[in-house]
Each structure stands twice: as C-alpha cells, then as structure tokens.
Design a protein around this motif. Structure first.
Motif, PDB file in Angstrom:
ATOM      1  N   VAL A  32     -11.997   0.450   0.566  1.00 22.54           N
ATOM      2  CA  VAL A  32     -11.259   0.617  -0.692  1.00 22.54           C
ATOM      3  C   VAL A  32     -12.249   1.011  -1.779  1.00 22.54           C
ATOM      4  CG1 VAL A  32      -9.869  -0.547  -2.454  1.00 22.54           C
ATOM      5  CG2 VAL A  32      -9.494  -1.052  -0.023  1.00 22.54           C
ATOM      6  N   GLU A  33     -11.949   2.086  -2.500  1.00 28.42           N
ATOM      7  CA  GLU A  33     -12.802   2.487  -3.613  1.00 28.42           C
ATOM      8  C   GLU A  33     -12.646   1.488  -4.753  1.00 28.42           C
ATOM      9  OE1 GLU A  33     -13.529   6.227  -6.717  1.00 28.42           O
ATOM     10  OE2 GLU A  33     -11.722   6.158  -5.466  1.00 28.42           O
TER      11      GLU A  33
ATOM     12  N   ALA B 218     -14.323  -4.875  -1.325  1.00 28.00           N
ATOM     13  CA  ALA B 218     -13.514  -3.652  -1.331  1.00 28.00           C
ATOM     14  C   ALA B 218     -14.220  -2.538  -0.567  1.00 28.00           C
ATOM     15  CB  ALA B 218     -13.236  -3.227  -2.769  1.00 28.00           C
ATOM     16  N   ASN B 219     -15.509  -2.355  -0.829  1.00 22.47           N
ATOM     17  CA  ASN B 219     -16.252  -1.299  -0.140  1.00 22.47           C
ATOM     18  C   ASN B 219     -16.254  -1.505   1.372  1.00 22.47           C
ATOM     19  OD1 ASN B 219     -16.839  -0.026  -2.550  1.00 22.47           O
ATOM     20  ND2 ASN B 219     -18.807  -1.046  -2.808  1.00 22.47           N
ATOM     21  N   SER B 220     -16.410  -2.763   1.800  1.00 20.84           N
ATOM     22  CA  SER B 220     -16.431  -3.028   3.242  1.00 20.84           C
ATOM     23  C   SER B 220     -15.061  -2.806   3.874  1.00 20.84           C
ATOM     24  CB  SER B 220     -16.913  -4.453   3.511  1.00 20.84           C
ATOM     25  OG  SER B 220     -15.975  -5.401   3.033  1.00 20.84           O
TER      26      SER B 220
ATOM     27  N   PRO C 196      -2.097  -3.802   2.104  1.00 23.96           N
ATOM     28  CA  PRO C 196      -2.498  -2.948   3.237  1.00 23.96           C
ATOM     29  C   PRO C 196      -2.662  -1.477   2.890  1.00 23.96           C
ATOM     30  CG  PRO C 196      -0.237  -3.775   3.485  1.00 23.96           C
ATOM     31  CD  PRO C 196      -0.856  -4.537   2.370  1.00 23.96           C
ATOM     32  N   ARG C 197      -1.929  -0.959   1.892  1.00 21.46           N
ATOM     33  CA  ARG C 197      -2.004   0.465   1.561  1.00 21.46           C
ATOM     34  C   ARG C 197      -2.986   0.741   0.435  1.00 21.46           C
ATOM     35  NH1 ARG C 197       3.910   2.820   0.683  1.00 21.46           N
ATOM     36  NH2 ARG C 197       2.627   4.703   0.484  1.00 21.46           N
TER      37      ARG C 197
ATOM     38  N   PHE D 229       2.099  -8.038 -11.512  1.00 20.54           N
ATOM     39  CA  PHE D 229       2.901  -7.233 -12.421  1.00 20.54           C
ATOM     40  C   PHE D 229       3.006  -5.834 -11.828  1.00 20.54           C
ATOM     41  CE2 PHE D 229       0.556 -10.421 -14.824  1.00 20.54           C
ATOM     42  CZ  PHE D 229       1.581 -11.087 -15.479  1.00 20.54           C
ATOM     43  N   GLY D 230       4.206  -5.445 -11.401  1.00 15.64           N
ATOM     44  CA  GLY D 230       4.403  -4.152 -10.770  1.00 15.64           C
ATOM     45  C   GLY D 230       4.201  -4.218  -9.272  1.00 15.64           C
ATOM     46  N   ARG D 231       4.756  -3.239  -8.581  1.00 18.24           N
ATOM     47  CA  ARG D 231       4.675  -3.177  -7.116  1.00 18.24           C
ATOM     48  C   ARG D 231       3.505  -2.300  -6.697  1.00 18.24           C
ATOM     49  NH1 ARG D 231       8.442  -4.165  -3.192  1.00 18.24           N
ATOM     50  NH2 ARG D 231      10.077  -4.356  -4.783  1.00 18.24           N
ATOM     51  N   THR D 232       2.574  -2.875  -5.940  1.00 21.05           N
ATOM     52  CA  THR D 232       1.363  -2.156  -5.545  1.00 21.05           C
ATOM     53  C   THR D 232       1.653  -1.119  -4.475  1.00 21.05           C
ATOM     54  OG1 THR D 232       0.028  -4.096  -6.042  1.00 21.05           O
ATOM     55  CG2 THR D 232      -0.984  -2.411  -4.673  1.00 21.05           C
ATOM     56  N   ASP D 233       1.061   0.067  -4.676  1.00 17.74           N
ATOM     57  CA  ASP D 233       1.130   1.112  -3.658  1.00 17.74           C
ATOM     58  C   ASP D 233      -0.296   1.371  -3.165  1.00 17.74           C
ATOM     59  OD1 ASP D 233       1.867   3.132  -1.977  1.00 17.74           O
ATOM     60  OD2 ASP D 233       2.284   4.591  -3.554  1.00 17.74           O
ATOM     61  N   ASP D 234      -0.942   2.426  -3.663  1.00 17.79           N
ATOM     62  CA  ASP D 234      -2.299   2.737  -3.206  1.00 17.79           C
ATOM     63  C   ASP D 234      -3.367   2.430  -4.241  1.00 17.79           C
ATOM     64  OD1 ASP D 234      -1.468   4.710  -4.947  1.00 17.79           O
ATOM     65  OD2 ASP D 234      -2.447   6.343  -3.866  1.00 17.79           O
TER      66      ASP D 234
END
Length: 345
Positions: free
Chosen positions: A300-301, A295-297, A269-270, A225-230
């Motif tokens: 990504v927070e 995520a941590n590895s 990727p972003r 749902f929605g376009r992922t950015d960061d």
C-alpha cells in the motif's frame, strides 16, 4: 489462590517482551505491543500483548481482536503450550521466571480458560444503540466550536444526554452529556465506543479529569467516516479527522483514537493508497513510522500528511479553511486533488 495467580502474572508482566519472544515466537514487536495471530502462537496480526504498563492497563494483558478473547501471560503459557492442568502452567511459569517450584502440598490457584466474553463489546453496542443522531444536539455545537462544519457521513457519531461518568473505580457515577463514537471493524460491526463527555451547552469538553474514554475492543478498529474503496486517510483523533473532511469531503477516513491504535489499524482489502495523518508529538512520530512501514510491506502506498501546529484541528482553528486547503493540497498526490478535495470558489 487468586492472589498467588495475580502475583505470578505480575512477575511475568515485568518481562512481557521476553515471555512473548519465548512463547509467542511467531509474532513480533509492533510499537508498545507484541503482535501475533492468536494465543496459541499462530502467525498473524490479530492478537496484541501490551509490553509495558500504561493508562490502558498493565503489561502482559492481551486481546485478540478477531475472536474477542483476552487474558494475561499465564493464559499465553497455557494455550501456547497446550497445558490443560493449571498446576503445569504454574510450574512452567516458575521455570521461566527461575523461581523455586511450588510445594506439592501448596494450594494451586484456580484459573478458568481465557475469557471469550463479549461483555465489553455488548456494553458498547448497547450504549451506541441508546444514543441518538447528532443533528440539533450539543455534539453539533461542540464540533462547530472547534471549526468543524462538514458533518456529512457522521453516522458513527451519536449523542447521549446522560452517559455515566465515574472518576475512579471507587467513586460515584454521574450522568453527563457525551458524544458517543462507534468503533467498527472492516465489516462494519461495532466493536467498541469512544466517549467524549461535554459541557452542558456544548461549548467544550466537560470539566472532569478524563473527558475522553474508550470501551470495548479498539485494536485494529476505528471510528469511520465514508466507505473505503482504494484510498483512505487514517489518523488519531475524531476532531482531527473531521477537520480534514472539511476540505476532503470525498475521501474516506478513519480515527483510530490513539497513536498506538493508529499504528495497528487494519487495512481494507482493496486499499492501494493510505494518507497517514500525523500528530506532531513523539507518539505520533512513532505511529507514523510504524504505519508507513506496515503499509509498504502490504503493498500500500503511504503518504504522510503533516500539520503546521500540533494537529489539523489546531491548524483549522488557527488559520482557517482556505489555509488548511492550501496546506493539504501541496501534500496530496496530484491525481487525488480533483477526486477528493473541495476546491475553493
């Protein structure tokens, strides 16, 4: 013979993790799956081997989400050892299992190459294409009955008035209305569907044994749902995610459909910040821990979002929209509140 191959595969399945550690040593355990790049033991994350029997299928079955290949542990032995003759595959499997070798005069079961058939994906795409938008249908009724009123960016959801349901493999099929959810990869390609069969008036799920089922390749993919950015949020259920969208209308979200699939969801990727939407149960705890570690590895927070009850749809229905907003606001990164949250008047 086919029965002989099935029995050998079943015995390997009993030792699925040991088989994976031996023949797919480039991978590692991830929850209830062994994760590796491909059946030829390439490092990576796109192939998943089931390590124990579950409702999804027997131990030892695997799927490569990148190629659509699937098979069992006999295929793993053949491809990882580059064995072209199935007699050699049988001998290798028997040696691993410490079984007596097959007599030279015995008939060797015939095996084909691991299937690259896209039939489950093709079937899923056909079903999704045959369904209609949810506006004005009982899917809307069903979601609103669960307290969900924010239905923006729900192109991944559709309605099918006569989606066939079969209680078991030998039983008859029955056409029932259903909510069809498209499961897509990071490029937006439909890789599977999730079906929720509904009561004819949309008041609840259909009164059948298993009103929810998935079809196709789900590993690493999700209903989006929605376009992922960061930044994005990821959780298990569609209704859970849509409940969050009621107060976080601008935050892209993904429903992975189960705890195991949530733990394995692919990262855009972003992506820089991931909100991990937790379900309060042992499987949800394991999925949360696994996803946060991944995520941590990956740099990504990861921020956990925890409901008061079992999941956020339960919270929405029990406490209302304003309470859910307050509940989420105190768990959110301060800089994301104004960016993603719909504030109360």
């Amino acid at each position: 013979m086919a029965d002989a191959a099935h029995e050998l595969s079943r015995q390997l399945g009993r030792q699925a993790e040991a088989v994976c550690r031996h023949y797919l040593s480039a991978g590692r355990r991830q929850g209830q799956y062994w994760q590796v790049g491909d059946v030829r033991n390439t490092p990576g994350r796109s192939m998943f081997v089931r390590l124990s029997d579950s409702l999804k299928g027997p131990a030892g079955k695997w799927t490569d989400a990148a190629t659509g290949e699937y098979g069992d542990l006999l295929d793993v032995i053949r491809e990882s050892r580059s064995l072209s003759n199935f007699t050699d595959v049988v001998a290798e499997a028997q040696a691993f299992l410490r079984l007596p070798p097959t007599s030279p005069d015995a008939e060797v079961p015939h095996r084909t190459k691991p299937s690259s058939s896209r039939d489950p994906v093709i079937s899923a795409r056909r079903l999704f294409a045959a369904a209609q938008p949810i506006s004005g249908t009982i899917v809307e009724t069903y979601l609103r009955n669960r307290g969900i009123t924010a239905l923006h960016e729900t192109g991944s959801l559709r309605f099918h008035p006569r989606c066939y349901y079969r209680a078991d493999a030998q039983g008859p099929t029955h056409p029932l209305p259903a909510m069809i959810a498209g499961v897509t990869d990071l490029r937006g390609r439909t890789m599977g569907v999730h079906r929720t069969w509904l009561a004819p008036d949309g008041s609840d799920k259909a009164a059948i044994a298993t009103p929810r089922r998935a079809m196709g390749h789900l590993l690493e993919h999700a209903v989006r749902f929605g376009r992922t950015d960061d930044a994005m949020a990821a959780g298990e259920g569609i209704e859970t995610i849509l409940s969050l969208r009621s107060v976080l209308p601008n935050l892209p979200m993904a429903a992975a459909l189960s705890a195991a699939h949530l733990a394995a969801i692919a990262f855009p990727p972003r992506l820089r910040r991931l909100y991990v939407v937790r379900d309060i149960d042992p499987a949800g705890d394991r999925a949360r821990d696994s996803l946060i570690a991944r995520a941590n590895s990956a740099g990504v927070e990861a921020i956990e979002l925890s409901p008061t009850l079992g999941d956020f749809n339960e919270d929405l229905r029990a406490f209302g929209l304003d309470a859910l907003r307050a509940e989420l606001r105190c768990q959110f990164a301060p800089e994301d509140v104004s960016r993603f949250m719909m504030l109360s008047p």
